[in-house]
Design an enzyme around this catalytic site. Structure first.
Site, PDB file in Angstrom:
ATOM      1  N   ALA A  65       0.861  -1.190   0.000  1.00  9.87           N
ATOM      2  CA  ALA A  65       0.000   0.000   0.000  1.00  9.87           C
ATOM      3  C   ALA A  65       0.892   1.233   0.000  1.00  9.87           C
ATOM      4  O   ALA A  65       2.056   1.168   0.414  1.00  9.87           O
ATOM      5  CB  ALA A  65      -0.886  -0.018   1.230  1.00  9.87           C
ATOM      6  N   GLU A 111      -0.392  -9.427  -0.693  1.00  6.61           N
ATOM      7  CA  GLU A 111      -1.800  -9.774  -0.413  1.00  6.61           C
ATOM      8  C   GLU A 111      -2.631  -9.822  -1.695  1.00  6.61           C
ATOM      9  O   GLU A 111      -3.515 -10.676  -1.829  1.00  6.61           O
ATOM     10  CB  GLU A 111      -2.386  -8.797   0.607  1.00  6.61           C
TER      11      GLU A 111
HETATM   12  N1  DAK Z   1       4.528   3.307  -0.632  1.00  5.36           N
HETATM   13  C1  DAK Z   1       4.885   4.497  -1.182  1.00  5.36           C
HETATM   14  N2  DAK Z   1       5.988   4.673  -1.929  1.00  5.36           N
HETATM   15  C2  DAK Z   1       6.775   3.607  -2.137  1.00  5.36           C
HETATM   16  C3  DAK Z   1       6.463   2.326  -1.612  1.00  5.36           C
HETATM   17  C4  DAK Z   1       5.279   2.204  -0.828  1.00  5.36           C
HETATM   18  N3  DAK Z   1       4.849   1.040  -0.325  1.00  5.36           N
HETATM   19  N4  DAK Z   1       7.426   1.470  -1.998  1.00  5.36           N
HETATM   20  C5  DAK Z   1       8.295   2.177  -2.748  1.00  5.36           C
HETATM   21  N5  DAK Z   1       7.910   3.451  -2.839  1.00  5.36           N
HETATM   22  C6  DAK Z   1       8.571   4.548  -3.547  1.00  5.36           C
HETATM   23  C7  DAK Z   1       9.772   5.048  -2.767  1.00  5.36           C
HETATM   24  O1  DAK Z   1       9.367   5.939  -1.754  1.00  5.36           O
HETATM   25  C8  DAK Z   1      10.574   5.704  -3.851  1.00  5.36           C
HETATM   26  O2  DAK Z   1       9.996   6.949  -4.126  1.00  5.36           O
HETATM   27  P1  DAK Z   1      10.922   8.286  -4.269  1.00  5.36           P
HETATM   28  O3  DAK Z   1      11.678   8.369  -3.018  1.00  5.36           O
HETATM   29  O4  DAK Z   1      11.787   8.000  -5.479  1.00  5.36           O
HETATM   30  O5  DAK Z   1       9.936   9.382  -4.502  1.00  5.36           O
HETATM   31  C9  DAK Z   1      10.330   4.824  -5.070  1.00  5.36           C
HETATM   32  O6  DAK Z   1       9.127   4.081  -4.753  1.00  5.36           O
HETATM   33  C10 DAK Z   1      11.430   3.801  -5.295  1.00  5.36           C
HETATM   34  O7  DAK Z   1      11.622   3.110  -4.078  1.00  5.36           O
HETATM   35  P2  DAK Z   1      13.076   2.954  -3.392  1.00  5.36           P
HETATM   36  O8  DAK Z   1      13.964   4.106  -3.721  1.00  5.36           O
HETATM   37  O9  DAK Z   1      12.827   2.663  -1.953  1.00  5.36           O
HETATM   38  O10 DAK Z   1      13.625   1.656  -4.150  1.00  5.36           O
HETATM   39  P3  DAK Z   1      14.582   0.529  -3.593  1.00  5.36           P
HETATM   40  O11 DAK Z   1      14.900  -0.314  -4.775  1.00  5.36           O
HETATM   41  O12 DAK Z   1      15.714   1.118  -2.802  1.00  5.36           O
HETATM   42  O13 DAK Z   1      13.677  -0.318  -2.559  1.00  5.36           O
HETATM   43  C11 DAK Z   1      11.681  -1.462  -1.842  1.00  5.36           C
HETATM   44  C12 DAK Z   1      12.540  -0.982  -3.028  1.00  5.36           C
HETATM   45  C13 DAK Z   1      10.389  -2.034  -2.412  1.00  5.36           C
HETATM   46  C14 DAK Z   1      12.431  -2.569  -1.086  1.00  5.36           C
HETATM   47  C15 DAK Z   1      11.416  -0.280  -0.881  1.00  5.36           C
HETATM   48  O14 DAK Z   1      10.891   0.807  -1.651  1.00  5.36           O
HETATM   49  C16 DAK Z   1      10.452  -0.592   0.202  1.00  5.36           C
HETATM   50  O15 DAK Z   1      10.821  -1.164   1.241  1.00  5.36           O
HETATM   51  N6  DAK Z   1       9.182  -0.174   0.058  1.00  5.36           N
HETATM   52  C17 DAK Z   1       8.172  -0.294   1.093  1.00  5.36           C
HETATM   53  C18 DAK Z   1       7.700  -1.723   1.254  1.00  5.36           C
HETATM   54  C19 DAK Z   1       6.670  -1.858   2.332  1.00  5.36           C
HETATM   55  O16 DAK Z   1       6.921  -1.559   3.540  1.00  5.36           O
HETATM   56  N7  DAK Z   1       5.465  -2.312   1.963  1.00  5.36           N
HETATM   57  C20 DAK Z   1       4.375  -2.507   2.894  1.00  5.36           C
HETATM   58  C21 DAK Z   1       3.496  -1.265   2.892  1.00  5.36           C
HETATM   59  S1  DAK Z   1       2.185  -1.372   4.100  1.00  5.36           S
HETATM   60  C22 DAK Z   1      -5.413  -1.963   4.431  1.00  5.36           C
HETATM   61  C23 DAK Z   1      -4.924  -3.252   4.421  1.00  5.36           C
HETATM   62  C24 DAK Z   1      -3.621  -3.476   4.023  1.00  5.36           C
HETATM   63  C25 DAK Z   1      -2.786  -2.432   3.699  1.00  5.36           C
HETATM   64  C26 DAK Z   1      -3.291  -1.156   3.688  1.00  5.36           C
HETATM   65  C27 DAK Z   1      -4.596  -0.924   4.065  1.00  5.36           C
HETATM   66  N8  DAK Z   1      -6.736  -1.738   4.845  1.00  5.36           N
HETATM   67  C28 DAK Z   1      -7.529  -2.799   5.426  1.00  5.36           C
HETATM   68  C29 DAK Z   1      -7.351  -0.470   4.674  1.00  5.36           C
HETATM   69  C30 DAK Z   1      -1.411  -2.698   3.311  1.00  5.36           C
HETATM   70  C31 DAK Z   1      -0.367  -2.104   3.896  1.00  5.36           C
HETATM   71  C32 DAK Z   1       0.961  -2.200   3.274  1.00  5.36           C
HETATM   72  O17 DAK Z   1       1.169  -2.777   2.253  1.00  5.36           O
END
Ligand code: DAK
Length: 257
Positions: A65, A111
């Site tokens: 997300a 998911e």
């Molecule tokens: N959200 C927003 N931006 C993201 C992102 C994310 N999840 N993942 C990557 N980006 C963005 C980065 O911020 C970066 O943007 P800029 O800084 O260039 O503006 C760009 O994508 C490239 O990312 P990186 O520079 O970080 O690239 P790397 O190759 O170094 O790393 C990475 C890639 C995928 C390992 C890293 O970006 C990362 O760790 N991303 C976050 C992964 C994460 O924590 N995902 C879980 C998110 S929480 C719900 C139910 C479920 C959910 C929501 C609501 N409800 C019931 C309502 C789900 C929640 C989640 O998924």
């Protein structure tokens, strides 16, 4: 219909949806999820489509997300977002949905993939539920679908300690159907989808529903329902055609009725 964050196309009897938000690793913002669900609904109600493939880019299926969109949300705003309902909709679609996953499938991205009926993974695919690293837990099926898929031991490590699975590990633990070279991932998923789309549509629909029911109902109730569905298929023209074609040693000509 034109979309901002996804691309859609049709290949034969298969609908293809490509998540297309490259600047943010296909992070699932509200609009992307709405567009994805809209495209899936459209393919599900299209009689010319028999199966659907959902994919992302080579770098990322989806990195979860959109954390930037979520960061300041209140409880009520998160409840209004309701990803859970959206992803569960994939399960209730009549047509099979295959995820073609390359690169990161993290958090909500993992998911979405797990909500699909099958996963074709590229050698580069990485599956994880890293929500713990940002102070939350998976909220759209991760704690439940992942545990059912890979078992408690691996799910605990992934969700409590941010363990990421490689494609080969995901195959070994039963999370994905097959692992293929990155450049062939979408084609392999399309081929699998096309094969399924060429089968008797009502039987495919009911088979998908019943397999997913294995996670919802007691065994006794599910076996009862399976038997009822099996009997009901004898009211279809395709059952008559399928069995007649076998006896006549020819390919069946499905009518979808
Ligand atoms: N959200 C927003 N931006 C993201 C992102 C994310 N999840 N993942 C990557 N980006 C963005 C980065 O911020 C970066 O943007 P800029 O800084 O260039 O503006 C760009 O994508 C490239 O990312 P990186 O520079 O970080 O690239 P790397 O190759 O170094 O790393 C990475 C890639 C995928 C390992 C890293 O970006 C990362 O760790 N991303 C976050 C992964 C994460 O924590 N995902 C879980 C998110 S929480 C719900 C139910 C479920 C959910 C929501 C609501 N409800 C019931 C309502 C789900 C929640 C989640 O998924």
């Amino acid at each position: 219909m034109s979309y901002e964050f996804i691309l859609t196309e049709t290949r034969g009897r298969v609908g293809l949806v490509t998540l297309n938000r490259p600047k943010a690793m296909n992070a699932l913002n509200h609009q992307l999820v709405r567009e994805l669900m809209d495209a899936l609904e459209a393919f599900d109600s299209d009689e010319d489509i028999g199966a659907v493939v959902v994919t992302g880019s080579e770098k990322a299926f989806a990195a979860g997300a959109d954390i930037k969109e979520m960061a300041d949300k209140t409880v009520q705003q998160m409840m209004d977002m309701d990803f859970v309902k959206a992803f569960s909709r994939i399960l209730s679609m009549h047509k099979p949905v295959i995820a073609a996953v390359s690169g990161y499938a993290l958090g909500g991205g993992c998911e979405v993939a797990m909500s699909c009926d099958m996963i074709v993974a590229s050698e580069t695919a990485k599956f994880g539920q890293p929500e713990i690293t940002i102070g939350v837990i998976p909220g759209a099926g991760g704690t439940q679908r992942l545990t059912r898929a890979v078992g408690k031991a691996v799910a605990m490590e992934m969700i409590l300690n941010d363990r990421t699975l490689s494609a080969q590990e995901a195959l070994q633990f039963g999370l994905v159907n097959r692992v293929v070279p990155v450049e062939r991932t979408v084609d392999e998923a399309l081929k699998l989808a096309e094969e399924i789309a060429s089968r008797a549509p009502a039987a495919v629909r009911v088979a998908k529903k019943m397999i997913n029911q294995a996670y919802e109902l007691s065994l006794t109730d599910a076996l009862d329902q399976e038997r009822r569905e099996f009997y009901d298929l004898f009211a279809t023209e395709d059952q008559k055609e399928g069995m007649k074609a076998f006896i006549e040693k020819r390919k069946p000509d499905w009518k979808g009725k």
